[in-house]
Write a protein that holds these residues in place. Structure first.
Motif, PDB file in Angstrom:
ATOM      1  N   TRP A  37       4.358  13.341  -6.089  1.00 32.70           N
ATOM      2  CA  TRP A  37       3.841  11.999  -5.792  1.00 32.70           C
ATOM      3  C   TRP A  37       4.722  10.896  -6.338  1.00 32.70           C
ATOM      4  O   TRP A  37       4.802   9.817  -5.769  1.00 32.70           O
ATOM      5  N   MET A  40       7.332   9.196  -4.132  1.00 29.69           N
ATOM      6  CA  MET A  40       6.908   8.314  -3.045  1.00 29.69           C
ATOM      7  C   MET A  40       7.133   6.834  -3.371  1.00 29.69           C
ATOM      8  O   MET A  40       7.041   5.990  -2.479  1.00 29.69           O
ATOM      9  N   PHE A  41       7.428   6.506  -4.641  1.00 30.87           N
ATOM     10  CA  PHE A  41       7.597   5.088  -4.995  1.00 30.87           C
ATOM     11  C   PHE A  41       8.723   4.448  -4.185  1.00 30.87           C
ATOM     12  O   PHE A  41       8.602   3.328  -3.697  1.00 30.87           O
ATOM     13  N   ILE A  44       7.581   3.681  -0.841  1.00 28.34           N
ATOM     14  CA  ILE A  44       6.750   2.463  -0.797  1.00 28.34           C
ATOM     15  C   ILE A  44       7.652   1.236  -0.720  1.00 28.34           C
ATOM     16  O   ILE A  44       7.413   0.305   0.046  1.00 28.34           O
ATOM     17  N   ASN A 113       4.793  -8.555  -3.384  1.00 27.56           N
ATOM     18  CA  ASN A 113       4.336  -8.129  -4.711  1.00 27.56           C
ATOM     19  C   ASN A 113       4.328  -6.613  -4.833  1.00 27.56           C
ATOM     20  O   ASN A 113       4.710  -6.062  -5.867  1.00 27.56           O
ATOM     21  N   ILE A 114       3.884  -5.924  -3.766  1.00 27.51           N
ATOM     22  CA  ILE A 114       3.876  -4.463  -3.801  1.00 27.51           C
ATOM     23  C   ILE A 114       5.309  -3.938  -3.843  1.00 27.51           C
ATOM     24  O   ILE A 114       5.627  -3.001  -4.574  1.00 27.51           O
ATOM     25  N   ALA A 117       6.514  -4.271  -7.343  1.00 25.96           N
ATOM     26  CA  ALA A 117       5.809  -3.331  -8.215  1.00 25.96           C
ATOM     27  C   ALA A 117       6.322  -1.913  -7.975  1.00 25.96           C
ATOM     28  O   ALA A 117       6.552  -1.151  -8.919  1.00 25.96           O
ATOM     29  N   ALA A 118       6.536  -1.581  -6.695  1.00 23.95           N
ATOM     30  CA  ALA A 118       7.006  -0.238  -6.385  1.00 23.95           C
ATOM     31  C   ALA A 118       8.441  -0.040  -6.864  1.00 23.95           C
ATOM     32  O   ALA A 118       8.809   1.050  -7.309  1.00 23.95           O
ATOM     33  N   VAL A 120       9.704  -1.360  -9.524  1.00 28.89           N
ATOM     34  CA  VAL A 120       9.607  -1.116 -10.970  1.00 28.89           C
ATOM     35  C   VAL A 120       9.102   0.303 -11.235  1.00 28.89           C
ATOM     36  O   VAL A 120       9.652   1.019 -12.082  1.00 28.89           O
ATOM     37  N   ALA A 121       8.087   0.724 -10.480  1.00 28.17           N
ATOM     38  CA  ALA A 121       7.556   2.075 -10.683  1.00 28.17           C
ATOM     39  C   ALA A 121       8.632   3.115 -10.368  1.00 28.17           C
ATOM     40  O   ALA A 121       8.811   4.100 -11.106  1.00 28.17           O
ATOM     41  N   ASP A 300       5.150 -15.738  -9.875  1.00 29.87           N
ATOM     42  CA  ASP A 300       4.614 -14.423  -9.528  1.00 29.87           C
ATOM     43  C   ASP A 300       4.939 -13.452 -10.673  1.00 29.87           C
ATOM     44  O   ASP A 300       5.843 -13.691 -11.462  1.00 29.87           O
ATOM     45  N   TRP A 301       4.215 -12.331 -10.696  1.00 29.64           N
ATOM     46  CA  TRP A 301       4.267 -11.496 -11.903  1.00 29.64           C
ATOM     47  C   TRP A 301       5.663 -11.022 -12.277  1.00 29.64           C
ATOM     48  O   TRP A 301       5.987 -10.929 -13.455  1.00 29.64           O
TER      49      TRP A 301
ATOM     50  N   PRO C 236      -1.117 -17.042  -9.744  1.00 29.92           N
ATOM     51  CA  PRO C 236      -0.494 -15.732  -9.578  1.00 29.92           C
ATOM     52  C   PRO C 236      -0.855 -14.673 -10.627  1.00 29.92           C
ATOM     53  O   PRO C 236      -0.550 -13.507 -10.406  1.00 29.92           O
ATOM     54  N   VAL C 243      -2.307  -6.564  -7.684  1.00 22.35           N
ATOM     55  CA  VAL C 243      -1.303  -5.803  -6.961  1.00 22.35           C
ATOM     56  C   VAL C 243      -0.998  -4.494  -7.690  1.00 22.35           C
ATOM     57  O   VAL C 243      -0.793  -3.458  -7.060  1.00 22.35           O
ATOM     58  N   TRP C 244      -1.024  -4.527  -8.997  1.00 22.04           N
ATOM     59  CA  TRP C 244      -0.767  -3.285  -9.739  1.00 22.04           C
ATOM     60  C   TRP C 244      -1.978  -2.374  -9.704  1.00 22.04           C
ATOM     61  O   TRP C 244      -1.854  -1.167  -9.501  1.00 22.04           O
ATOM     62  N   LEU C 248      -0.888  -0.963  -5.857  1.00 23.28           N
ATOM     63  CA  LEU C 248      -0.124   0.227  -6.225  1.00 23.28           C
ATOM     64  C   LEU C 248      -1.058   1.376  -6.568  1.00 23.28           C
ATOM     65  O   LEU C 248      -0.759   2.537  -6.285  1.00 23.28           O
ATOM     66  N   ALA C 255      -0.531   8.839  -2.431  1.00 21.92           N
ATOM     67  CA  ALA C 255       0.687   9.634  -2.623  1.00 21.92           C
ATOM     68  C   ALA C 255       0.365  10.970  -3.292  1.00 21.92           C
ATOM     69  O   ALA C 255       0.940  12.001  -2.945  1.00 21.92           O
ATOM     70  N   VAL C 256      -0.568  10.956  -4.248  1.00 18.29           N
ATOM     71  CA  VAL C 256      -0.945  12.196  -4.926  1.00 18.29           C
ATOM     72  C   VAL C 256      -1.575  13.150  -3.916  1.00 18.29           C
ATOM     73  O   VAL C 256      -1.250  14.342  -3.868  1.00 18.29           O
ATOM     74  N   THR C 259       1.145  14.506  -1.356  1.00 16.57           N
ATOM     75  CA  THR C 259       2.120  15.488  -1.814  1.00 16.57           C
ATOM     76  C   THR C 259       1.462  16.761  -2.340  1.00 16.57           C
ATOM     77  O   THR C 259       2.154  17.704  -2.684  1.00 16.57           O
TER      78      THR C 259
END
Lengths: 528, 331, 263
Positions: A37, A40-41, A44, A113-114, A117-118, A120-121, A300-301, C236, C243-244, C248, C255-256, C259
């Motif tokens: 899993w 998959m980042f 994304i 934003n996603i 975030a993705a 960074v992940a 933004d974040w 924001p 968003v997190w 995400l 995703a879990v 896969t």
């Protein structure tokens, strides 16, 4: 042969006679991708990028990148008759007069934003599992470039609607550029087309935001993905998985269906967010004018941690020889991020210098097995989180009955203290986990069942773990620290003694580990 | 340290275990139905989107618990789109997971390093190619090539010159001059000193000929905050005190840190707070920085009244307003 | 969204309004007698002042002094005017429940009549800003929303946030949210400058401008969510959190599942 097969066959023949692609395509379709899993980042990120391109294109059909003054005559009553830039007015029109326009605007913003975030992940996954090691250093650097570009692209996009919040962000951006010694003032005047806010900035960043940066993005992402393709994906260690192979599902049909399906899932989740949650309600902010401001103005974040860093900076400025240097801006906004991003880009080389490891690695590390790297990662996350918290200190203050001054001082102190503490704790935690792994291999799993021995004492029954599990827990390599003699065979001191000393110390720290169980050791224990 | 000899033997890839749908026709049928259901849900989503786009009016609102009043058009358009996309994806993934062949395959990796022969051949090719240039012997060409390349880099930079005017003294200039009237923003009304009571704060701009069309670049420098205190509350030097009028003190509203509008005036503490980075200025001490990242007090405007009692500037700002820059020459 | 203001005319709203109206009739008589007052005669006024004095002596004089002279912990009230009393007591800020950095709004201790009596008493000792009348507060007639928004962003948004949700000040103080604040209380706050808030008198912010600001605040309060859940209208920070956690988070959950091996 059926009709369809015949048609497909003749089409394929047509293409292959001209491109000779059969061999390559056959090879490509046999490529396998390992499943996990965390892999998959990256997907994304890529899908969010596609969503951004699609929704962004939609927005450009109505957006007017101009700072020309217009009087708003649209449907949103609270702004009727207000003078504003054409950029802001057209953003309002997209939101209220184009059906689905607000949805698209919100999809675009949530997606951005996603996307970040993705990224960074994805970065964290690659870092903590050591996927950046040889031969993938180039791709790591490309990733850091993409992250940096993402920050800039996001900031520019946030600025385009020309509302009060985005204008405030631009004001701060201009102050940062203006603070650059020697050329800063000239740079701002050229970028903005005059004194802030100038006359040319919106059309210019529009060109950057929709043409130049997406173009660079597309090129870099293509290379990034092609390198993954060519070098093949890394895989987590496990039975049957070696440095010489890659185990997974082939492109056709499983991977194709899953990856294609996941694109729609990412798009669907983004659309869901855009349907139910408001983002960047520009009509509430009002048009930008430099004399106005709102409480709790935030970026933004993904820029929030930089803003937090700027907030906590000490009030230092140097005035000398008729010139001013604003350390209070330069240090938090340019120097520290510059150091962080450069260090990130070079990290693969730094680590391989420390360990002396020049081999290729295709099997991923379990984070606990590389305590130093894991601790460094957690330390960096801690640093960024403290900055991020301080970046939202005013919002936190009002929601949790705190004082901005308290949060600011707490951040100023903890930004120095907490990251090292996080490092030490993480390193110890990793070593304890290694110890637990060792115990598990040697003594098996605790079952919770108690058995009374002949001597009267109670002993818990341990069940041996499976051979697969045992292999996973012991298959990693434990390299010894480097040995660099300070002097060569003839007793002459080697050059760069200080550098060597540093390298030795780092290498020693990096090699700290709980010795893993060897097969021999295990056998001996079993015999008892 | 355990050497590789002492490592545990690799048990090898686990044997492929068939899924329920592989061996049980009923499970296979069930999986097929599930996939079909997801595709139908996606189709429903698309239909919902089309319906919302055409038939739900844009000014229809609906109350949703927790979320409050929602615009029905936007909500159902979005939900339709989300369903259409999400379930299409889920259907494809479920299909792949349950029904497509799931045997794992093994690919082998190759070393990325090229063979020694290839490398030598490459070096030879490059050497021959570069040697053919004979740069060492063709001094004339070498020199002129360097000169032309060096100059070649300049035009693109030069062509960007007209992106903007040169800064000149622009950052140090505002529309405040000796005798400029202070007018309210918005409203452009002149202000009598007696209009302000203790505890009042007014944002003002300099009176200009065309007050309806101020360029934003002027508004980025001109705004001034007018605050009235009790005169005995000031802790000012005589020069600074002389710049006030009867308890009324005027500061640039543009933050000396990064240029945000510093406007949060706390009437009791007499502190001004910038909402961007929380620099705090003490009004009684000539806007001295008492907290936060700003390194300089806000510039103070010298004010007085004209013969009719209207507030005017006695002199322009004696330093540049707003954030610092390299050429800025003052403390 | 051709007519956002048409929101009130939406079909679903009409029955609701009817129910509210029916409910209202029963209580209207009480309220009407209090709000549409006949001009008070002299004896009624002095009785009201006397009542206010009694309330003051019981509930306020411990801190503010028997003669409004104030003390170490409370300001003198000479000349603060009826407006100030109406705001402070009417919004429940006074009497103070706990002495923290800032006195917060809470349910008022005194009822409307008692507040009016207190205000009359304080105003009778020294002149000060009066409570605005209903005629003065007719913002629907005299205000302009768009102009009010402009004024709000210039004079109020820096503390109270762009959507009047409130914001942080120094040392734990804060500008409160303006959602649900009564019109006359907003007006009184503007003219009296309670706590950290500066004074906006009629010369620096004309009465019409004040009504415009109020009209804009009320429009912001009534504005339905145009783009989905509002997330508190704070900007924001909430968006980043969502968003997190939701964005995400949901994708990781998928995703879990994606896969994992099917059984």
């Amino acid at each position: 042969m059926t009709m369809i097969e015949k048609k497909v066959g003749s089409a394929a023949n047509f293409v292959d006679e001209r491109l000779g692609a059969a061999g390559w395509v056959k090879k490509s379709l046999n490529k396998v991708f390992p499943d996990h899993w965390t892999f998959m980042f990256g997907e994304i990120c890529m899908y969010s990028f596609v969503i951004l391109l699609l929704s962004g294109t939609f927005l450009t059909f109505w957006y007017d990148p101009s700072q020309r003054d217009v009087v708003y005559e649209g449907v949103y009553q609270p702004l009727k008759g207000i003078t504003m830039s054409a950029a802001y007015a057209s953003s309002l029109d997209i939101s209220f007069e184009v059906r689905g326009g607000l949805l698209m605007r919100q999809i675009h913003h949530w997606s951005a934003n996603i996307f970040m975030a993705a990224i960074v992940a994805h970065l964290l996954r690659v870092f903590f599992t050591g996927a950046f090691r040889k031969p993938r250093e180039f791709n790591w650097i490309l990733g850091i470039l993409l992250l940096t570009l993402g920050l800039v692209e996001g900031l520019l996009g946030y600025s385009l609607p020309d509302d009060l919040l985005s204008g405030t962000g631009l004001r701060i951006t201009s102050a940062i550029i203006q603070a650059v010694p020697l050329v800063g003032t000239y740079l701002t005047f050229f970028l903005f087309g005059g004194a802030f806010p100038g006359v040319g900035f919106i059309p210019r960043i529009f060109t950057l935001h929709i043409l130049i940066l997406p173009g660079i993005f597309l090129a870099l992402i293509t290379v990034h993905v092609m390198l993954v393709w060519y070098q093949k994906h890394t895989q987590f260690p496990g039975p049957g998985k070696t440095e010489k192979n890659v185990v997974g599902h082939p492109i056709l049909p499983v991977y194709m269906a899953k990856a294609g399906g996941f694109f729609f899932i990412v798009f669907g989740v983004t659309a869901f967010l855009a349907a139910v949650a408001s983002i960047n309600p520009i009509w509430l902010y009002g048009p930008y004018t430099p004399g106005q401001i709102s409480a709790g103005s935030q970026p933004d974040w993904y820029m929030g941690w930089l803003d937090g860093l700027v907030r906590m900076a000490p009030p230092w400025e140097t005035h000398a020889f008729g010139h001013t240097i604003s350390w209070n801006i330069l240090i938090p906004a340019l120097i520290v991020p510059g150091i962080i991003f450069t260090a990130m880009a070079f990290y693969p080389f730094i680590e391989s210098w420390i360990t002396g490891d020049k081999r290729e690695h295709h099997l991923l590390d379990r984070p606990r097995n590389v305590p130093n790297r894991t601790a460094l990662g957690v330390m960096s996350i801690t640093f960024v989180l403290i900055c991020l918290i301080n970046g939202g200190n005013d919002i936190l203050a009002t929601h949790f009955d705190l004082s901005i001054n308290q949060i600011m001082w707490a951040s100023r102190i903890s930004v120095f203290i907490l990251p090292p503490i996080a490092f030490v704790i993480t390193k110890r935690l990793c070593l304890s986990l290694q110890r637990a792994d060792r115990d598990l291999v040697l003594h098996g799993m605790e079952t919770g069942r108690l058995v009374r021995m002949g001597s009267g004492e109670f002993v818990e029954v341990h069940e041996p773990i499976s051979a697969e599990k045992r292999f996973i827990l012991t298959s990693h390599q434990q390299a010894a620290a480097l040995e660099l003699p300070a002097s060569d065979a003839r007793g002459v001191r080697r050059p760069g003694a200080l550098k060597n000393k540093l390298r030795l110390r780092l290498s020693k720290a990096h090699a700290v580990a709980i010795p893993k169980v060897s097969a021999q050791e295990f056998k001996e224990i079993e015999h008892h | 340290m355990s050497s590789e000899l002492e490592a545990f033997a690799d048990p090898g890839l686990p044997v492929h275990a068939p899924r329920a749908a592989d061996v049980d026709p009923r499970a296979e049928k069930r999986a097929e139905q599930q996939v079909a259901l997801l595709f139908w849900l996606s189709a429903f989503g698309s239909a919902l989107l089309i319906y919302s786009y055409i038939w739900i009016p844009e000014d229809a609102f609906i109350f949703i618990p927790v979320m409050g009043d929602q615009n029905a058009h936007q909500l159902f358009l979005g939900l339709g789109m989300a369903m259409s996309l999400f379930f299409l994806g889920m259907a494809a993934v479920l299909w792949a997971k349950k029904l497509m062949p799931d045997t794992e395959m093994v690919n082998h990796r190759h070393e990325f390093r090229s063979s020694d022969e290839d490398r030598e051949a490459l070096i030879k090719t490059v050497k021959e190619g570069v040697g053919g240039l004979k740069l060492g012997r063709r001094r004339l060409i070498k020199g002129s090539l360097l000169a032309s390349l060096g100059l070649f880099a300049l035009p693109p930079v030069l062509l960007l010159r007209d992106l903007g005017p040169l800064p000149g003294k622009d950052l140090e200039k505002t529309n405040w001059k000796a005798g400029t009237q202070l007018v309210t923003d918005p409203g452009n009304r002149p202000i009598l000193a007696s209009d302000l009571e203790v505890g009042s704060v007014v944002q003002v701009l300099p009176a200009v000929a065309d007050s309806a069309h101020r360029p934003l670049s002027d508004i980025a420098k001109d705004p001034v905050l007018l605050i009235r205190l009790r005169p005995e509350e000031f802790k000012l030097t005589p020069e600074r005190l002389a710049m006030t009028h009867d308890g009324i003190i005027a500061f640039s509203k543009i933050c000396s840190h990064m240029g945000c509008a510093v406007a949060l005036y706390e009437q009791q503490t007499k502190h001004l707070l910038c909402p961007c980075h929380q620099s705090t200025f003490d009004v009684t001490q000539a806007a001295k920085v008492i907290f936060g990242p700003s390194a300089r007090p806000l510039p103070q405007l010298d004010i007085t009244v004209d013969e009719k009692g209207y507030l005017i500037a006695r002199a322009p700002f004696n330093e540049a307003v707003g954030p610092s820059f390299w050429e800025r020459n003052s403390q | 969204m051709r007519h956002i203001s048409g929101y009130r005319n939406h079909k679903g709203v009409a029955p609701l309004l009817l129910v509210i109206a029916l409910f209202g009739i029963g209580t209207t008589f009480n309220v009407a007698s209090a709000s549409i007052k006949e001009p008070m005669n002299a004896s009624a006024r002095s009785a009201q002042i006397e009542e206010g004095k009694q309330i003051f002596l019981k509930g306020c004089s411990t801190c503010h002094g028997l003669n409004l002279e104030g003390s170490a912990i409370a300001p003198a009230l000479m000349g603060v005017g009826a407006a100030s009393v109406d705001f402070q007591v009417g919004t429940g800020r006074m009497p103070v429940a706990d002495m923290s950095v800032q006195i917060a709004r809470k349910d008022p201790v005194y009822n409307e009549e008692e507040v009016a009596a207190l205000a009359a008493y304080v105003a009778s000792l020294a002149p000060g800003p009066a409570i605005p009348t209903a005629e003065q507060l007719n913002y629907e007639r005299d205000g302009s929303t768009a102009e009010g928004g402009e004024l709000f962003r210039n004079n109020c948004a820096m503390c109270h946030n762009f959507a009047a949700q409130g914001g942080a000040l120094t040392q734990g103080k804060y500008a409160p949210t303006l959602m649900g604040v009564q019109v006359h209380h907003i007006y009184e706050a503007l003219i009296t400058g309670p706590q950290s808030m500066p004074v906006f008198n009629d010369k620096t912010l004309t009465p019409e401008e004040k009504l415009s600001v109020i009209k804009w605040i009320k429009a912001a309060e009534a504005e339905p969510n145009l783009g989905g859940a509002s997330l508190g209208r704070t900007g924001p920070v909430a968006e980043g959190l969502l968003v997190w956690v939701l964005g995400l988070g949901a994708l990781i959950a998928v995703a879990v599942w994606l896969t994992s091996r099917a059984r």
